[in-house]
Design a protein around this motif. Structure first.
Motif: not given
Length: 301
Positions: A9-32
């Motif tokens: 199905r198309p993205l809903d609030g759950t999918a968008i929230g999880l994707m933003v959270l995942l992208c933030a976590a992956w982006g932080l990885q280089q700093v860690i």
């Protein structure tokens, strides 16, 4: 179209929230990774990360009853994917010693560009349309500008060229891994088995390299190192990938892929906020060009 594809199905609030959270976590990885490197060698850090995550994925697959040992013709492709995965993380972890976390985030996440080119060349039915070619050209112009910026305006740690090159090579290796998976019998294998190939082979490869380099004798085990390894292996290499695979089964992949531009954006933001990375006008323009290219490549005709 399969029944499974039709139920996505198309993205809903759950999918968008999880994707933003995942992208933030992956982006932080280089700093860690970069902050942990003085306390634990880069290659050893990468090897331990893969080893812990491999054990977790193995346990999860066993709990789910996923068939891991049947002869399904995936062994050769799985070994190749694992070696490519290990080489990718070798480049990331070593490269971060020669460039900033912000620059690594942009160069690493050129992977969708290389993936699109690789699929176009080696996987039938994955041809680029005109808009995607425009994205490829735009992204490579951004890469060239980013390299020029690194040469003209080196960071406080010196020239960033070596680290920048390793970051782009890591992106190309990531893309090569994707092409191997998509173009082989791994494309029909369970996701946990494909991931286990990559983590298991890379763990052996990287740990042997770290031992040969003598990095096991220079580790400082602190609370921060333990927390860093937990973040990298449990939260990123295990949990985040499982969430990603779940999202791919539930939602339209084409809609999810558009979020790929957020990860380097978060990576640059965390580098500036937490590492005080300097981002000049030229590099900012280069990053925008690369991100624009990623968005265009991920658009359908």
């Amino acid at each position: 179209m399969s029944a499974q594809a039709m139920t996505r199905r198309p993205l809903d609030g759950t999918a968008i929230g999880l994707m933003v959270l995942l992208c933030a976590a992956w982006g932080l990885q280089q700093v860690i990774i970069k902050v942990t490197a003085p306390l634990m060698g880069a290659v050893l850090q990468a090897g331990v990360r893969s080893a812990i995550a491999a054990l977790l994925v193995f346990g999860f697959a066993a709990w789910r009853g996923t068939p891991l040992w049947e002869r399904d013709g995936t062994l050769r492709a799985g070994l190749v994917a694992g070696l490519l995965f290990g080489a990718e993380f070798f480049c990331i972890f070593v490269g971060l010693g020669h460039t900033t976390a912000s620059r690594m985030a942009v160069f690493l996440y050129t992977a969708p560009i290389f993936t699109a080119l690789g699929l176009h060349l080696f996987v039938p039915g994955e041809h680029l349309h005109r808009g995607q070619w425009l994205g490829v050209v735009l992204a490579f112009c951004g890469i060239a500008l980013a390299f020029a910026d690194g040469i003209a305006s080196p960071s406080t740690q010196g020239s960033t060229v070596i680290g920048d090159v390793l970051g782009m090579v890591a992106g190309a290796l990531w893309a090569a891994t994707t092409v191997v998976v998509r173009g082989s019998k791994l494309s029909g294998a369970p996701a946990s088995k494909t991931l286990l190939y990559q983590l298991g082979v890379s763990a052996v490869m990287l740990l042997l390299m770290a031992l040969a380099a003598g990095q096991a004798h220079t580790v400082e085990i602190t609370g921060f190192v333990v927390a860093s390894l937990f973040y990298q292996s449990v939260l990123i290499a295990f949990a985040s990938y499982l969430i990603w695979f779940w999202l791919l089964r539930q939602y339209l992949a084409s809609r999810l892929s558009v979020f790929s531009f957020l990860t380097p954006l978060f990576g640059v933001a965390f580098g500036v906020l937490l590492m005080h990375d300097h981002v000049g006008v030229r590099f900012a323009l280069a990053a925008v060009m690369v991100l624009g290219g990623i968005v265009l490549v991920n658009r359908r005709a």
